[in-house]
Design a protein around this motif. Structure first.
Motif, short mmCIF file in Angstrom:
data_model
loop_
_atom_site.label_atom_id
_atom_site.label_comp_id
_atom_site.label_asym_id
_atom_site.label_seq_id
_atom_site.Cartn_x
_atom_site.Cartn_y
_atom_site.Cartn_z
N GLU A 213 0.82 -1.21 0.00
CA GLU A 213 0.00 0.00 0.00
C GLU A 213 0.86 1.26 0.00
N GLY A 214 1.95 1.21 0.76
CA GLY A 214 2.84 2.36 0.82
C GLY A 214 3.56 2.60 -0.50
N ARG A 215 4.03 1.54 -1.11
CA ARG A 215 4.72 1.69 -2.40
C ARG A 215 3.76 2.19 -3.48
N GLU A 216 2.51 1.70 -3.44
CA GLU A 216 1.52 2.15 -4.43
C GLU A 216 1.21 3.63 -4.24
N LEU A 217 1.07 4.06 -3.00
CA LEU A 217 0.77 5.47 -2.72
C LEU A 217 1.93 6.36 -3.15
N ALA A 218 3.16 5.95 -2.84
CA ALA A 218 4.32 6.75 -3.24
C ALA A 218 4.46 6.83 -4.75
N THR A 219 4.18 5.74 -5.45
CA THR A 219 4.28 5.76 -6.91
C THR A 219 3.19 6.63 -7.53
N ARG A 220 1.98 6.52 -7.03
CA ARG A 220 0.86 7.27 -7.60
C ARG A 220 1.03 8.77 -7.44
N LEU A 221 1.54 9.18 -6.27
CA LEU A 221 1.70 10.62 -6.00
C LEU A 221 3.12 11.11 -6.26
N ARG A 222 3.99 10.22 -6.74
CA ARG A 222 5.38 10.56 -7.06
C ARG A 222 6.10 11.16 -5.85
N ILE A 223 5.97 10.48 -4.73
CA ILE A 223 6.59 10.93 -3.49
C ILE A 223 8.02 10.42 -3.45
N ARG A 224 8.96 11.31 -3.22
CA ARG A 224 10.38 10.94 -3.22
C ARG A 224 11.02 11.09 -1.84
N SER A 225 10.28 11.66 -0.89
CA SER A 225 10.84 11.87 0.45
C SER A 225 9.75 11.64 1.48
N ILE A 226 10.16 11.21 2.65
CA ILE A 226 9.23 10.96 3.75
C ILE A 226 9.80 11.57 5.04
N PRO A 227 8.94 11.81 6.03
CA PRO A 227 7.52 11.53 6.08
C PRO A 227 6.72 12.44 5.16
N ALA A 228 5.66 11.89 4.59
CA ALA A 228 4.80 12.65 3.69
C ALA A 228 3.36 12.55 4.18
N VAL A 229 2.64 13.64 4.07
CA VAL A 229 1.26 13.71 4.54
C VAL A 229 0.33 13.80 3.34
N VAL A 230 -0.59 12.86 3.25
CA VAL A 230 -1.57 12.81 2.17
C VAL A 230 -2.94 13.02 2.78
N VAL A 231 -3.66 14.04 2.31
CA VAL A 231 -4.99 14.36 2.82
C VAL A 231 -5.99 14.17 1.70
#
Length: 218
Positions: free
Chosen positions: A41-59
């Motif tokens: 789930e985490g990898r899918e979320l990071a790929t979909r939103l193109r997140i390259r750094s954490i912690p990241a907040v998705v609302v």
């Protein structure tokens, strides 16, 4: 409002971010979940939103912030959410909560008691230590270990919070300790009512823990 905090085991600041957002989730009526980069789930979320750094907040499915926020800044991100008025909940992340740590430590203590009863059975053959070993291991060690790991791992696997507070997190643990002590002392002292009281305390602990985890699994 759904808030997802994307974290990872190797991220040093993610533990601080979790603590901040758990405090916010206790005050605001939000659907809060800690999403681990190590899970699909985490990898899918990071790929979909193109997140390259954490912690990241998705609302609500949108990336709102990357990095560590203090409590006031985090609360500002969910300012439109109403105050939380329902039962107190515990949002689980990477780190163990105090109640989870206490349950695991209590389990280890009863494991030591169970182990100590084994050589005593050979040294003192007139003293039956088998009930001590069975109750300390099966009820003290296994049940407390299940409670400690269950309240930490099940919410992480399901993405749902679990009920917190003394009634749900601490009382079942205390009842398990009372149950083991009552069963062991009642057996040796020959006091049936003491053993029955210990059995009832353990049964109540099972019931409270079951009621606690059902909403997480439902």
């Amino acid at each position: 409002m759904k808030v997802e905090l994307l974290v990872s085991e190797w991220c040093a600041s993610c533990h601080d971010a979790e603590r901040v957002w758990r405090q916010v989730a206790e005050q605001k009526q939000i659907d809060f979940a800690v999403v681990d980069m190590g899970q699909p789930e985490g990898r899918e979320l990071a790929t979909r939103l193109r997140i390259r750094s954490i912690p990241a907040v998705v609302v609500d499915g949108e990336l709102r912030h990357i990095g560590l926020l203090d409590q006031s800044a985090a609360t500002a991100l969910v300012a439109s959410a109403p105050p939380r008025v329902n039962v107190r909940v515990q949002h689980v992340g990477l780190g163990l909560s105090p109640s989870s740590r206490a349950a695991i430590l209590g389990a280890l203590a009863w494991l030591l008691v169970a182990g100590a009863s084994l050589p005593l059975g050979g040294l003192l053959p007139d003293v039956g230590t088998r009930p001590v070993m069975l109750h300390a291991f099966n009820l003290g060690f296994l049940v407390l270990l299940l409670m400690g790991l269950g309240e930490h791992m099940l919410p992480r696997f399901t993405g749902k919070p679990i009920r917190g507070g003394w009634l749900w997190a601490w009382l079942p643990q205390g009842l398990v300790h009372v149950g083991v002590i009552g069963l062991v002392l009642g057996w040796y002292a020959g006091i049936a009512m003491l053993a029955i009281a210990g059995a009832l305390a353990a049964t109540l602990a099972f019931g409270l823990f079951t009621v606690r985890v059902i909403p997480v699994l439902r």
